[in-house]
Scaffold this motif. Structure first.
Motif, mmCIF file in Angstrom:
data_model
loop_
_atom_site.group_PDB
_atom_site.id
_atom_site.type_symbol
_atom_site.label_atom_id
_atom_site.label_comp_id
_atom_site.label_asym_id
_atom_site.label_seq_id
_atom_site.Cartn_x
_atom_site.Cartn_y
_atom_site.Cartn_z
ATOM 1 N N MET A 260 70.251 2.878 53.391
ATOM 2 C CA MET A 260 70.452 2.811 51.788
ATOM 3 C C MET A 260 69.533 3.796 51.094
ATOM 4 O O MET A 260 68.249 4.082 51.730
ATOM 5 C CB MET A 260 69.544 1.421 51.411
ATOM 6 N N LYS A 261 69.957 4.552 50.110
ATOM 7 C CA LYS A 261 69.125 5.568 49.642
ATOM 8 C C LYS A 261 68.335 4.855 48.682
ATOM 9 O O LYS A 261 68.653 4.062 47.913
ATOM 10 C CB LYS A 261 69.964 6.423 49.053
ATOM 11 N N ARG A 262 66.955 5.254 48.554
ATOM 12 C CA ARG A 262 65.947 4.882 47.455
ATOM 13 C C ARG A 262 64.899 6.019 47.315
ATOM 14 O O ARG A 262 64.762 6.849 48.008
ATOM 15 C CB ARG A 262 65.367 3.512 47.842
ATOM 16 N N PRO B 293 67.332 -7.789 51.418
ATOM 17 C CA PRO B 293 67.010 -7.520 50.189
ATOM 18 C C PRO B 293 68.470 -7.468 49.170
ATOM 19 O O PRO B 293 69.454 -7.343 49.589
ATOM 20 C CB PRO B 293 66.914 -5.453 50.207
ATOM 21 N N HIS C 253 71.328 -5.251 48.764
ATOM 22 C CA HIS C 253 72.103 -5.085 50.021
ATOM 23 C C HIS C 253 73.293 -5.939 50.061
ATOM 24 O O HIS C 253 74.347 -5.936 50.547
ATOM 25 C CB HIS C 253 71.437 -5.212 51.267
ATOM 26 N N GLU D 59 71.515 1.582 44.916
ATOM 27 C CA GLU D 59 70.738 2.711 45.797
ATOM 28 C C GLU D 59 69.352 2.947 45.176
ATOM 29 O O GLU D 59 68.452 3.490 45.900
ATOM 30 C CB GLU D 59 71.548 3.978 45.875
ATOM 31 N N SER D 60 69.220 3.139 43.727
ATOM 32 C CA SER D 60 68.218 3.404 43.112
ATOM 33 C C SER D 60 67.999 2.726 41.672
ATOM 34 O O SER D 60 69.128 2.815 41.000
ATOM 35 C CB SER D 60 67.918 4.958 43.138
ATOM 36 N N PRO E 217 61.233 -1.088 43.933
ATOM 37 C CA PRO E 217 61.483 -0.979 45.500
ATOM 38 C C PRO E 217 62.679 -2.157 45.592
ATOM 39 O O PRO E 217 62.772 -3.313 44.952
ATOM 40 C CB PRO E 217 60.276 -1.889 46.000
ATOM 41 N N LEU E 218 63.897 -1.702 46.331
ATOM 42 C CA LEU E 218 64.933 -2.452 46.608
ATOM 43 C C LEU E 218 65.096 -2.810 47.907
ATOM 44 O O LEU E 218 66.130 -3.257 48.460
ATOM 45 C CB LEU E 218 66.238 -1.420 46.131
ATOM 46 N N ASP E 219 64.074 -2.711 48.729
ATOM 47 C CA ASP E 219 63.887 -3.095 50.074
ATOM 48 C C ASP E 219 63.093 -4.460 50.499
ATOM 49 O O ASP E 219 62.819 -4.647 51.500
ATOM 50 C CB ASP E 219 63.198 -1.774 51.165
ATOM 51 N N GLY E 220 62.936 -5.111 49.382
ATOM 52 C CA GLY E 220 62.190 -6.363 49.601
ATOM 53 C C GLY E 220 60.529 -6.160 49.684
ATOM 54 O O GLY E 220 60.020 -7.375 49.734
ATOM 55 N N SER E 221 60.092 -4.991 49.565
ATOM 56 C CA SER E 221 58.665 -4.976 49.527
ATOM 57 C C SER E 221 58.151 -5.129 48.067
ATOM 58 O O SER E 221 58.858 -5.277 46.891
ATOM 59 C CB SER E 221 58.426 -3.440 49.841
#
Length: 248
Positions: free
Chosen positions: A1-3, A44, A47, A64-65, A105-109
């Motif tokens: 995944m792009k971010r 996330p 996703h 993605e962002s 943040p899109l990664d769960g952080s």
């Protein structure tokens, strides 16, 4: 995944209705962090395939962002009804920053974006602006120079909708006032040190039935512009988050 890589602000500008000093004590450093998903250890939300709720239809949205321009962050003391009505008082603390670009943040952080020094006390509200960058205002001059592609917009999101790339941009310009319940308690010798703003980006790109819509339809003049703006306004909650795990 792009971010986008997170932007950690090293300096916060402190302005107050008083002199910014803590009566009888030192200032305490408190972080303001951002998350888009609360439960740790799960996929996330950016996703997850999201199906439209209308019968016979479905859609897949992948983010993605997501970038948001913020200006002015204020933590209000519990004993103050309205900081703007109190002049020259040490009990009314106001903290300002920005405009600044915040990549969510899109990664769960949970990502810290702002760290500010505040006096010990009880704070029951956080206020900030989702800010449309002006084309010629002097207060936005430095930001425009650093981010010329954000003129006249406040939020940009990119990704794919049913496999097709999109860019969503909005000129939403709104103040947000969020209660902290229970209040954020800052002690002379310790106490809470982090407030998390949890942004439910999963709710942004949905129509009134709950079905996913193409984010591009929320761009200026698009059929879902007003619906998506309203979704964004009510998508944020704030709470003390000492563990920085995105959970109350």
């Amino acid at each position: 995944m792009k971010r986008q890589l997170p932007l950690l602000l090293a300096i916060a500008i402190l302005a107050s209705c008083g002199d910014g000093t803590a009566p009888g004590g030192a200032l305490k450093n408190v972080a303001v962090s951002f998350a888009t998903q609360g439960a740790p250890g799960t996929a996330p939300q950016a996703h997850i395939e999201r199906a439209g709720s209308l019968a016979g239809t479905s859609a897949t949205l992948i983010l993605e962002s997501v970038q948001v321009v913020l200006r002015e962050i204020e933590l209000k003391r519990a004993e103050i009804t309205d900081c703007d009505l109190v002049a020259e008082s040490d009990t009314c603390e106001k903290f300002e920053i920005g405009p600044v670009l915040v990549p969510l943040p899109l990664d769960g952080s949970v990502r810290t974006q702002v760290a500010i020094d505040i006096p010990a006390g009880s704070y029951d509200e956080i206020e900030f602006e989702i800010h449309k960058v002006s084309s010629d205002g002097p207060d936005d001059a430095a930001f425009r120079q650093a981010h010329p592609d954000f003129v006249d917009i406040s939020i940009r999101a990119t990704g794919t909708f049913d496999g097709q790339a999109f860019v969503f941009e909005t000129d939403l310009d709104v103040e947000q006032e969020l209660d902290l319940a229970p209040p954020l308690l800052i002690g002379e010798d310790g106490g809470s040190t982090n407030v998390t703003l949890l942004v439910d980006v999963d709710s942004w790109f949905r129509d009134q039935s709950g079905a996913l819509v193409n984010p591009a339809s929320g761009n200026k003049g698009g059929e879902n512009e007003s619906v998506i703006k309203e979704n964004i306004k009510v998508s944020i909650e704030a709470f003390e988050d000492e563990d920085k795990d995105g959970n109350r």
